[in-house]
Design an enzyme around this catalytic site. Structure first.
Site, mmCIF file in Angstrom:
data_model
loop_
_atom_site.group_PDB
_atom_site.id
_atom_site.type_symbol
_atom_site.label_atom_id
_atom_site.label_comp_id
_atom_site.label_asym_id
_atom_site.label_seq_id
_atom_site.Cartn_x
_atom_site.Cartn_y
_atom_site.Cartn_z
ATOM 1 N N HIS A 13 103.277 -28.506 -29.341
ATOM 2 C CA HIS A 13 103.791 -29.884 -29.251
ATOM 3 C C HIS A 13 103.035 -30.749 -30.248
ATOM 4 O O HIS A 13 101.857 -31.047 -30.062
ATOM 5 C CB HIS A 13 103.594 -30.424 -27.829
ATOM 6 C CG HIS A 13 104.155 -31.803 -27.613
ATOM 7 N ND1 HIS A 13 104.795 -32.155 -26.441
ATOM 8 C CD2 HIS A 13 104.179 -32.904 -28.394
ATOM 9 C CE1 HIS A 13 105.176 -33.427 -26.516
ATOM 10 N NE2 HIS A 13 104.797 -33.905 -27.707
ATOM 11 N N HIS A 15 103.753 -33.909 -33.628
ATOM 12 C CA HIS A 15 104.716 -34.797 -34.298
ATOM 13 C C HIS A 15 104.457 -34.739 -35.795
ATOM 14 O O HIS A 15 103.398 -35.182 -36.256
ATOM 15 C CB HIS A 15 104.574 -36.227 -33.762
ATOM 16 C CG HIS A 15 104.926 -36.320 -32.308
ATOM 17 N ND1 HIS A 15 106.179 -36.667 -31.863
ATOM 18 C CD2 HIS A 15 104.203 -36.039 -31.193
ATOM 19 C CE1 HIS A 15 106.218 -36.611 -30.533
ATOM 20 N NE2 HIS A 15 105.016 -36.241 -30.107
ATOM 21 N N LYS A 105 114.585 -31.247 -26.471
ATOM 22 C CA LYS A 105 113.576 -32.158 -25.920
ATOM 23 C C LYS A 105 114.218 -33.271 -25.118
ATOM 24 O O LYS A 105 115.089 -33.991 -25.603
ATOM 25 C CB LYS A 105 112.750 -32.771 -27.067
ATOM 26 C CG LYS A 105 111.749 -33.841 -26.650
ATOM 27 C CD LYS A 105 110.569 -33.273 -25.864
ATOM 28 C CE LYS A 105 109.672 -34.354 -25.302
ATOM 29 N NZ LYS A 105 108.530 -34.685 -26.122
ATOM 30 N N HIS A 143 109.484 -34.441 -21.352
ATOM 31 C CA HIS A 143 108.499 -35.520 -21.209
ATOM 32 C C HIS A 143 108.663 -36.003 -19.768
ATOM 33 O O HIS A 143 109.619 -36.702 -19.443
ATOM 34 C CB HIS A 143 108.782 -36.645 -22.212
ATOM 35 C CG HIS A 143 107.806 -37.771 -22.114
ATOM 36 N ND1 HIS A 143 106.999 -38.163 -23.153
ATOM 37 C CD2 HIS A 143 107.472 -38.596 -21.073
ATOM 38 C CE1 HIS A 143 106.226 -39.165 -22.770
ATOM 39 N NE2 HIS A 143 106.500 -39.457 -21.507
ATOM 40 N N HIS A 186 102.681 -32.046 -22.065
ATOM 41 C CA HIS A 186 101.510 -32.917 -21.888
ATOM 42 C C HIS A 186 101.326 -33.387 -20.447
ATOM 43 O O HIS A 186 101.367 -34.573 -20.168
ATOM 44 C CB HIS A 186 101.533 -34.104 -22.847
ATOM 45 C CG HIS A 186 102.874 -34.798 -22.992
ATOM 46 N ND1 HIS A 186 103.609 -35.240 -21.921
ATOM 47 C CD2 HIS A 186 103.586 -35.126 -24.097
ATOM 48 C CE1 HIS A 186 104.713 -35.795 -22.365
ATOM 49 N NE2 HIS A 186 104.744 -35.741 -23.673
ATOM 50 N N ASP A 259 100.187 -32.699 -28.823
ATOM 51 C CA ASP A 259 100.881 -33.987 -28.879
ATOM 52 C C ASP A 259 100.241 -34.876 -29.933
ATOM 53 O O ASP A 259 100.241 -36.101 -29.804
ATOM 54 C CB ASP A 259 100.891 -34.679 -27.507
ATOM 55 C CG ASP A 259 101.946 -35.779 -27.440
ATOM 56 O OD1 ASP A 259 102.779 -35.872 -28.369
ATOM 57 O OD2 ASP A 259 101.917 -36.563 -26.474
#
Ligand code: NCD
Ligand code: ZN
Length: 364
Positions: A13, A15, A105, A143, A186, A259
């Site tokens: 995970h 970005h 996601k 999430h 997360h 994350d």
């Protein structure tokens, strides 16, 4: 001095962003020994279609993958589809068949950075999408926070958005679709830990360095906004549950997912951007967290447990071959520095807390 070798690892995970940030971020992932990454789709515009030839707005997975490769990423790449109101069963079937679609996601609507295109979980559950995903072996990355709550329910002494989500919403999804592979991303609470550990082989979870290292007290004491990410860091009891889960020698389904989410501007006029950057130093921070959890990493048996969490559980869950390459983790302090980009500096999390060195370093 403790020093041990590990296979290159999968950051399940992160970005990768876009424009001027993408190349330095991709480099930071490779600099910390990643042979595989899962790059989240909350770009602007979102990655909301699979193939470039599919109609509609948004970027395609095909295009975003090419962008990440062009930015220099060498290794295995997962790029989930952003679940929006435009996601269809046909996209899932065609995408899975072509091999371009492996994961989707779910973002709670408006729940975090660039989450404005997310759909309510109730709409997803009422649709044919979860069944199509399960039938086609497409993984769901969640999430896990209930959206649209009033402030008292969002975060309060008795409960919070993550706990509500994992007690009221997630059990229904898992009971209705027992074959759907779900990664609870997360996770931050004991409640979420219990949910994950109470599931069969199909339920996995990622845990970030910050949720293993810090509590909400660290965030509040001096308002250390570089630690502001969503879900927000929680209480000691929650951190303890996470630490127990990741350091359990039998843990097979909970794995590293940083994350890492770069922001060149964290504090804004009316708030703070959510996301912590831990690129280029995450294995070191995870090792630090294991030690703070009471694990002695000078011992081969506990190094194995660390390896499971960082390097093998994630690939095994995703069905990805483990890496044959390796890197070395050493208990020798390392200085942390900002990363300069054409869009401004990115501050790694511990530096944002005023910590200029970390206890571990790595060598590729
Ligand atoms: C992420 C970001 O900045 O893209 N922020 C965060 O707080 N974790 C979005 C996300 O994954 O929630
Ligand atoms: Zn994220």
């Amino acid at each position: 001095m403790t020093s041990f070798s590990l296979p290159k690892w999968f950051d399940a995970h992160m970005h990768a962003r876009q424009e001027g940030l993408i190349a330095p971020i991709v480099k930071s992932q490779m600099d910390m020994g990643c042979y595989a990454i899962l790059a989240m789709p909350n770009t602007k515009p979102p990655v909301s279609k699979v193939h470039e030839s599919d109609g509609g707005d948004g970027w395609s997975i095909e295009k975003y993958r090419a962008m990440i490769r062009d930015a220099g990423f060498k290794g295995h790449l997962y790029t989930p589809l952003y679940l929006t109101k435009g996601t269809t069963v046909k996209m899932i079937e065609d995408g899975a068949k072509s091999g371009m679609l492996n994961t989707i996601k779910y973002y709670p609507p408006h729940g975090t950075t660039n989450a404005d295109f997310g759909i309510p979980m109730a709409d997803f559950m009422a649709s044919d999408l979860p069944r199509a995903m399960a039938d086609n072996g497409v993984i769901l990355n969640i999430h896990g926070e209930e959206h649209g709550l009033c402030a008292e329910h969002y975060f309060d002494r008795k409960t919070n958005a993550e706990e509500i989500f994992y007690t009221e919403t997630m059990p229904k999804l898992r009971d209705t679709h027992p074959n759907l592979k779900i990664v609870c991303e997360h996770i931050t609470t004991k409640v979420a830990c219990d949910f994950v550990q109470g599931g069969g082989d199909v339920t996995g979870a990622t845990v970030t360095p910050q949720h293993l290292l810090y509590t909400v007290g660290t965030l509040i004491q001096g308002l250390k906004y570089h630690l502001f990410c969503l879900p927000v860091v929680k209480f000691d009891e929650d951190r303890d549950a996470l630490r127990k889960a990741v350091t359990d020698p039998n843990n097979k389904r909970i794995f590293a997912g940083t994350d890492s989410a770069a922001h060149t501007v964290k504090a804004t006029d009316c708030g703070c951007a959510a996301g912590c950057f831990t690129g280029y130093i995450a294995p070191q921070l995870y090792a630090q967290a294991f030690e703070e959890a009471g694990v002695d990493l000078s011992n081969a048996a506990t190094q194995e447990v660390f390896k499971n969490f960082l390097c093998t559980n994630g690939p095994d869950y995703y069905g990805l071959e483990r890496s044959n390459d390796s890197f070395t983790l050493t208990k020798q302090p390392q200085a942390v520095e900002k990363i300069g980009t054409s869009e401004g500096d990115i501050t790694p999390l511990p530096l944002g807390l005023g910590l200029e060195t970390i206890p571990w370093s790595i060598k590729l």
